[in-house]
Design a protein around this motif. Structure first.
Motif, PDB file in Angstrom:
ATOM      1  N   ASN A 149      39.136  44.124  47.744  1.00 19.12           N
ATOM      2  CA  ASN A 149      40.261  45.073  47.282  1.00 19.12           C
ATOM      3  C   ASN A 149      40.410  44.303  45.880  1.00 19.12           C
ATOM      4  O   ASN A 149      40.876  42.952  45.786  1.00 19.12           O
ATOM      5  N   VAL A 150      40.567  44.975  44.819  1.00 16.85           N
ATOM      6  CA  VAL A 150      41.238  44.594  43.598  1.00 16.85           C
ATOM      7  C   VAL A 150      42.606  44.340  43.297  1.00 16.85           C
ATOM      8  O   VAL A 150      43.149  45.540  43.362  1.00 16.85           O
ATOM      9  N   PRO A 151      43.147  43.323  43.049  1.00 14.46           N
ATOM     10  CA  PRO A 151      44.750  43.293  42.976  1.00 14.46           C
ATOM     11  C   PRO A 151      45.082  43.761  41.612  1.00 14.46           C
ATOM     12  O   PRO A 151      44.310  43.713  40.579  1.00 14.46           O
ATOM     13  N   SER A 152      46.492  43.907  41.461  1.00 12.23           N
ATOM     14  CA  SER A 152      46.923  44.175  40.310  1.00 12.23           C
ATOM     15  C   SER A 152      46.903  42.797  39.345  1.00 12.23           C
ATOM     16  O   SER A 152      46.680  41.755  39.875  1.00 12.23           O
ATOM     17  N   PHE A 153      46.983  42.834  38.213  1.00  7.90           N
ATOM     18  CA  PHE A 153      47.121  41.678  37.270  1.00  7.90           C
ATOM     19  C   PHE A 153      48.130  40.825  37.731  1.00  7.90           C
ATOM     20  O   PHE A 153      47.850  39.380  37.916  1.00  7.90           O
ATOM     21  N   GLU A 154      49.227  41.326  38.147  1.00 13.12           N
ATOM     22  CA  GLU A 154      50.615  40.525  38.563  1.00 13.12           C
ATOM     23  C   GLU A 154      50.149  39.720  39.784  1.00 13.12           C
ATOM     24  O   GLU A 154      50.116  38.352  40.030  1.00 13.12           O
ATOM     25  N   ILE A 155      49.399  40.473  40.823  1.00 10.38           N
ATOM     26  CA  ILE A 155      49.234  39.706  41.942  1.00 10.38           C
ATOM     27  C   ILE A 155      47.964  38.857  41.725  1.00 10.38           C
ATOM     28  O   ILE A 155      47.954  37.741  42.563  1.00 10.38           O
ATOM     29  N   LEU A 156      47.089  39.069  40.913  1.00 11.49           N
ATOM     30  CA  LEU A 156      45.927  38.176  40.670  1.00 11.49           C
ATOM     31  C   LEU A 156      46.550  36.770  40.039  1.00 11.49           C
ATOM     32  O   LEU A 156      46.307  35.778  40.195  1.00 11.49           O
ATOM     33  N   LYS A 157      47.356  36.893  39.153  1.00 10.86           N
ATOM     34  CA  LYS A 157      48.144  35.927  38.653  1.00 10.86           C
ATOM     35  C   LYS A 157      48.997  35.063  39.553  1.00 10.86           C
ATOM     36  O   LYS A 157      48.945  33.834  39.705  1.00 10.86           O
ATOM     37  N   GLN A 158      49.597  35.842  40.526  1.00 11.22           N
ATOM     38  CA  GLN A 158      50.220  34.972  41.480  1.00 11.22           C
ATOM     39  C   GLN A 158      49.432  34.210  42.416  1.00 11.22           C
ATOM     40  O   GLN A 158      49.634  32.947  42.907  1.00 11.22           O
ATOM     41  N   LEU A 159      48.162  34.746  42.934  1.00  9.89           N
ATOM     42  CA  LEU A 159      47.258  34.234  43.638  1.00  9.89           C
ATOM     43  C   LEU A 159      46.688  32.863  42.811  1.00  9.89           C
ATOM     44  O   LEU A 159      46.212  31.809  43.404  1.00  9.89           O
ATOM     45  N   ILE A 160      46.176  33.163  41.453  1.00  7.97           N
ATOM     46  CA  ILE A 160      45.516  32.024  40.804  1.00  7.97           C
ATOM     47  C   ILE A 160      46.350  30.974  40.761  1.00  7.97           C
ATOM     48  O   ILE A 160      46.170  29.677  40.864  1.00  7.97           O
ATOM     49  N   CYS A 161      47.853  31.128  40.461  1.00 10.89           N
ATOM     50  CA  CYS A 161      48.824  29.989  40.120  1.00 10.89           C
ATOM     51  C   CYS A 161      49.140  29.513  41.633  1.00 10.89           C
ATOM     52  O   CYS A 161      49.022  28.041  41.573  1.00 10.89           O
ATOM     53  N   ALA A 162      49.109  30.174  42.757  1.00  7.38           N
ATOM     54  CA  ALA A 162      49.473  29.690  44.057  1.00  7.38           C
ATOM     55  C   ALA A 162      48.189  28.541  44.513  1.00  7.38           C
ATOM     56  O   ALA A 162      48.423  27.715  45.137  1.00  7.38           O
ATOM     57  N   LEU A 163      47.152  29.296  44.227  1.00  7.36           N
ATOM     58  CA  LEU A 163      46.052  28.221  44.543  1.00  7.36           C
ATOM     59  C   LEU A 163      45.388  27.099  43.378  1.00  7.36           C
ATOM     60  O   LEU A 163      44.541  26.333  43.512  1.00  7.36           O
ATOM     61  N   HIS A 164      46.129  27.271  42.245  1.00  7.04           N
ATOM     62  CA  HIS A 164      45.627  26.281  40.995  1.00  7.04           C
ATOM     63  C   HIS A 164      44.452  26.196  40.968  1.00  7.04           C
ATOM     64  O   HIS A 164      43.624  25.264  40.793  1.00  7.04           O
ATOM     65  N   ILE A 165      43.830  27.394  40.630  1.00  4.91           N
ATOM     66  CA  ILE A 165      42.301  27.729  40.400  1.00  4.91           C
ATOM     67  C   ILE A 165      42.430  28.214  38.911  1.00  4.91           C
ATOM     68  O   ILE A 165      43.006  28.988  38.496  1.00  4.91           O
ATOM     69  N   PRO A 166      41.305  27.715  38.128  1.00 11.11           N
ATOM     70  CA  PRO A 166      41.014  28.152  36.820  1.00 11.11           C
ATOM     71  C   PRO A 166      40.732  29.911  36.822  1.00 11.11           C
ATOM     72  O   PRO A 166      40.074  30.297  37.756  1.00 11.11           O
ATOM     73  N   SER A 167      41.330  30.551  35.994  1.00 10.09           N
ATOM     74  CA  SER A 167      41.471  31.816  35.783  1.00 10.09           C
ATOM     75  C   SER A 167      39.969  32.370  35.427  1.00 10.09           C
ATOM     76  O   SER A 167      39.543  33.417  35.390  1.00 10.09           O
ATOM     77  N   ASP A 168      39.174  31.529  34.467  1.00 12.82           N
ATOM     78  CA  ASP A 168      38.079  31.650  33.814  1.00 12.82           C
ATOM     79  C   ASP A 168      36.846  32.621  34.660  1.00 12.82           C
ATOM     80  O   ASP A 168      36.160  33.359  34.304  1.00 12.82           O
ATOM     81  N   GLN A 169      36.871  32.068  36.087  1.00 14.19           N
ATOM     82  CA  GLN A 169      35.821  32.469  36.836  1.00 14.19           C
ATOM     83  C   GLN A 169      36.120  33.708  37.298  1.00 14.19           C
ATOM     84  O   GLN A 169      35.088  34.499  37.736  1.00 14.19           O
ATOM     85  N   PHE A 170      37.296  34.631  36.865  1.00 13.47           N
ATOM     86  CA  PHE A 170      37.571  35.785  37.217  1.00 13.47           C
ATOM     87  C   PHE A 170      36.969  36.636  35.894  1.00 13.47           C
ATOM     88  O   PHE A 170      36.683  37.963  36.129  1.00 13.47           O
ATOM     89  N   PHE A 171      37.028  36.111  34.907  1.00  9.55           N
ATOM     90  CA  PHE A 171      36.866  36.983  33.533  1.00  9.55           C
ATOM     91  C   PHE A 171      35.638  36.640  32.929  1.00  9.55           C
ATOM     92  O   PHE A 171      35.156  37.437  32.356  1.00  9.55           O
ATOM     93  N   TYR A 172      34.897  35.553  33.143  1.00  6.35           N
ATOM     94  CA  TYR A 172      33.812  34.987  32.539  1.00  6.35           C
ATOM     95  C   TYR A 172      32.841  34.669  33.714  1.00  6.35           C
ATOM     96  O   TYR A 172      32.883  33.503  34.183  1.00  6.35           O
ATOM     97  N   GLU A 173      32.193  35.696  33.937  1.00 11.73           N
ATOM     98  CA  GLU A 173      31.022  35.800  35.060  1.00 11.73           C
ATOM     99  C   GLU A 173      30.135  34.383  35.300  1.00 11.73           C
ATOM    100  O   GLU A 173      29.877  33.990  36.193  1.00 11.73           O
ATOM    101  N   ASN A 174      29.590  34.207  34.100  1.00  8.51           N
ATOM    102  CA  ASN A 174      28.800  33.276  33.852  1.00  8.51           C
ATOM    103  C   ASN A 174      29.331  31.946  33.338  1.00  8.51           C
ATOM    104  O   ASN A 174      28.646  31.347  32.389  1.00  8.51           O
ATOM    105  N   ASN A 175      30.175  31.700  34.194  1.00 10.03           N
ATOM    106  CA  ASN A 175      31.260  30.395  33.568  1.00 10.03           C
ATOM    107  C   ASN A 175      30.006  29.170  34.189  1.00 10.03           C
ATOM    108  O   ASN A 175      29.600  29.096  35.162  1.00 10.03           O
ATOM    109  N   HIS A 176      30.095  28.077  33.144  1.00  6.05           N
ATOM    110  CA  HIS A 176      29.343  26.857  33.466  1.00  6.05           C
ATOM    111  C   HIS A 176      30.247  25.809  33.899  1.00  6.05           C
ATOM    112  O   HIS A 176      29.887  24.707  33.830  1.00  6.05           O
TER     113      HIS A 176
END
Length: 113
Positions: free
Chosen positions: A47-74
């Motif tokens: 399931n794809v969360p809303s932007f707000e939920i996405l932000k909450q999970l990214i912040c809670a897990l301390h993970i970089p957001s690029d991997q969600f927006f840039y699929e070919n991240n190096h």
């Protein structure tokens, strides 16, 4: 009826981060403010969360957001990390120069599709 959007890749990213940090669904729920049930739906059903939920999970897990927006991240590539480190030490003028060089290089050596 609204169509349910699915993104299994996103769920896998969250699941990997949660398990690497040895967090249970309940612990992540408490930290992020997102319900345990919804976290499971994201991780296991894509399931794809809303932007707000996405932000909450990214912040809670301390993970970089690029991997969600840039699929070919190096970001796992050592040369990429070294380049980022060098760029972080550059002035604005140096960044502008480097950007012009990279753009010229890509125009010159662009692979035909």
């Amino acid at each position: 009826m609204a169509q349910k959007r699915i993104n299994k890749r996103m769920g896998l990213i969250f699941k990997k981060a949660r398990t690497e940090q040895k967090l249970t669904y309940d612990e992540l729920s408490e930290i992020s403010g997102v319900s345990t049930r919804y976290i499971k739906e994201i991780e296991n059903h894509g399931n794809v969360p809303s932007f707000e939920i996405l932000k909450q999970l990214i912040c809670a897990l301390h993970i970089p957001s690029d991997q969600f927006f840039y699929e070919n991240n190096h970001s796992d590539n050592l040369d990429y990390k070294r380049l980022q480190a060098y760029l972080s030490e550059c002035s604005a003028d140096q960044i502008t120069t480097i950007l012009a060089i990279v753009e010229a290089y890509l125009r010159t050596y662009k692979n035909p599709k």
